[in-house]
Design a protein around this motif. Structure first.
Motif, PDB file in Angstrom:
ATOM      1  N   HIS A  35     -63.449  60.338 133.820  1.00 28.21           N
ATOM      2  CA  HIS A  35     -64.440  59.344 133.425  1.00 28.21           C
ATOM      3  C   HIS A  35     -65.501  59.191 134.514  1.00 28.21           C
ATOM      4  N   TYR A 284     -56.452  53.750 136.712  1.00 31.43           N
ATOM      5  CA  TYR A 284     -56.975  54.443 135.539  1.00 31.43           C
ATOM      6  C   TYR A 284     -55.797  54.763 134.624  1.00 31.43           C
ATOM      7  N   SER A 294     -58.096  62.750 128.870  1.00 33.72           N
ATOM      8  CA  SER A 294     -59.111  62.193 129.755  1.00 33.72           C
ATOM      9  C   SER A 294     -58.492  61.094 130.603  1.00 33.72           C
ATOM     10  N   ILE A 296     -59.380  57.499 132.076  1.00 35.60           N
ATOM     11  CA  ILE A 296     -60.337  56.435 131.772  1.00 35.60           C
ATOM     12  C   ILE A 296     -59.962  55.168 132.533  1.00 35.60           C
ATOM     13  N   SER A 300     -60.636  50.359 129.569  1.00 33.92           N
ATOM     14  CA  SER A 300     -61.041  51.093 128.365  1.00 33.92           C
ATOM     15  C   SER A 300     -59.858  51.559 127.523  1.00 33.92           C
TER      16      SER A 300
END
Length: 324
Positions: A35, A284, A294, A296, A300
């Motif tokens: 990210h 994260y 991913s 993030i 999120s």
């Protein structure tokens, strides 16, 4: 939310270090996307330090790979991760001493070290010709030293080999007096230690940390191997982050998908030279969307995952009381 503390309030010149946990091989060699918040967090740091949890090879990515407990990392997978970071490869330092060092055999271990250096990356955690390596950097007048080793080894293949990982039993005898001999201002250890999937350090690990701080003068410990975040303990002036969990992990259960990055700022001059100015742990989440992966920000993540992650952070990342 980040976990942060400032220890020196005045505005001072600093060296900035960012640490991650285990960089592991994914099923299907899927390179995760980082990210933009991670890029921003790393941007401007002087060094990026992590644990390379596998020997590295130059073969092609294998979309059919199914890793279990034996790893052999394609160099394209590793570079696909680190080249997303806004830092020159020459300022990335990887520990290569871990329980998976011997997974692909002795020659693969040695060749993996060569490949990492050919990629322009620096490594620590190796004995060569009876000499334990260490990394020393001069950052704007601050002399930083780095040591690394492993407590565990899955494959006992090294014996008396000329090149091999440094093991924990050798640390005190190998690095005693190093800080004084090399005139190091701030000494960092990145051990591969502790016990897998544990959220709090065992008594023996805490005792080891006390000995390391007292006998080697280590100022900062940033551990790996458990694949989960563990607490901070302040031992006199040594900050011991027992485990930074995974950076890129197998993602087999939700606790190992909590991805912490640690940023530490060290004073480079005057009365703050060689002293921690601040630290920040930024959490994260490893997120899966079909075949894509991913990393993030925790904010999120989907609400259910975010709630579990935040609850785990609140329970685990409470500084331990040092009673010795």
């Amino acid at each position: 939310m980040p976990i942060a503390k400032r220890l020196i309030e005045e505005d001072v010149d600093v060296a900035t270090l960012v640490f991650c946990g285990d960089i592991m091989v994914r099923h299907g060699d899927v390179i995760p996307q980082l990210h933009s918040d991670i890029v921003k967090f790393v941007d401007g740091c002087d060094l990026f330090i992590g644990n390379c949890e596998a020997p590295v090879h130059t073969g092609a990515l294998n979309t059919d790979s199914k890793y279990r407990f034996s790893f052999h990392m394609p160099s394209a997978y590793l570079t696909g991760i680190i080249d997303q970071l806004p830092i020159d490869r020459s300022n990335i330092l990887l520990n290569t001493a871990n329980n998976h060092s011997g997974d692909a055999g002795y020659s693969a271990y040695v060749r993996g070290l060569e490949i990492l250096r050919e990629l322009g990356l620096s490594t620590i955690g190796t004995i060569q010709s009876s000499e334990c390596d260490r990394a020393i950097y001069d950052i704007r007048g601050l002399k930083l030293g780095f040591l690394s080793w492993t407590q565990w080894m899955n494959c006992k293949i090294f014996g008396g080999q000329d090149i091999r990982p440094i093991e924990q039993a050798e640390v005190l005898s190998s690095f005693g007096g190093l800080k004084e001999k090399e005139d190091i201002d701030y000494l960092v250890a990145t051990p591969h230690w502790e016990y897998e999937f544990q959220h709090f350090p065992h008594h023996d690990t805490r005792q080891t940390a006390i000995v390391l701080a007292a006998e080697l003068g280590i100022d900062l410990i940033a551990g790996s191997h458990p694949h989960t975040l563990q607490p901070l303990e302040v031992i006199n002036s040594c900050h011991c982050f027992y485990s930074l969990g995974n950076f890129i992990g197998l993602g087999i259960s939700w606790p190992v998908k909590l991805i912490p990055l640690l940023k530490v700022k060290i004073g480079v001059s005057g009365s703050s030279k060689g002293k921690m100015v601040s630290y920040e742990v930024r959490p994260y989440v490893q997120s899966h969307d079909g075949d894509g992966i991913s990393l993030i920000p925790i904010e999120s993540a989907i609400p259910k995952m975010r709630k579990k992650m935040q609850s785990r952070l609140d329970k685990v990342f409470t500084p331990l009381e040092h009673t010795v």
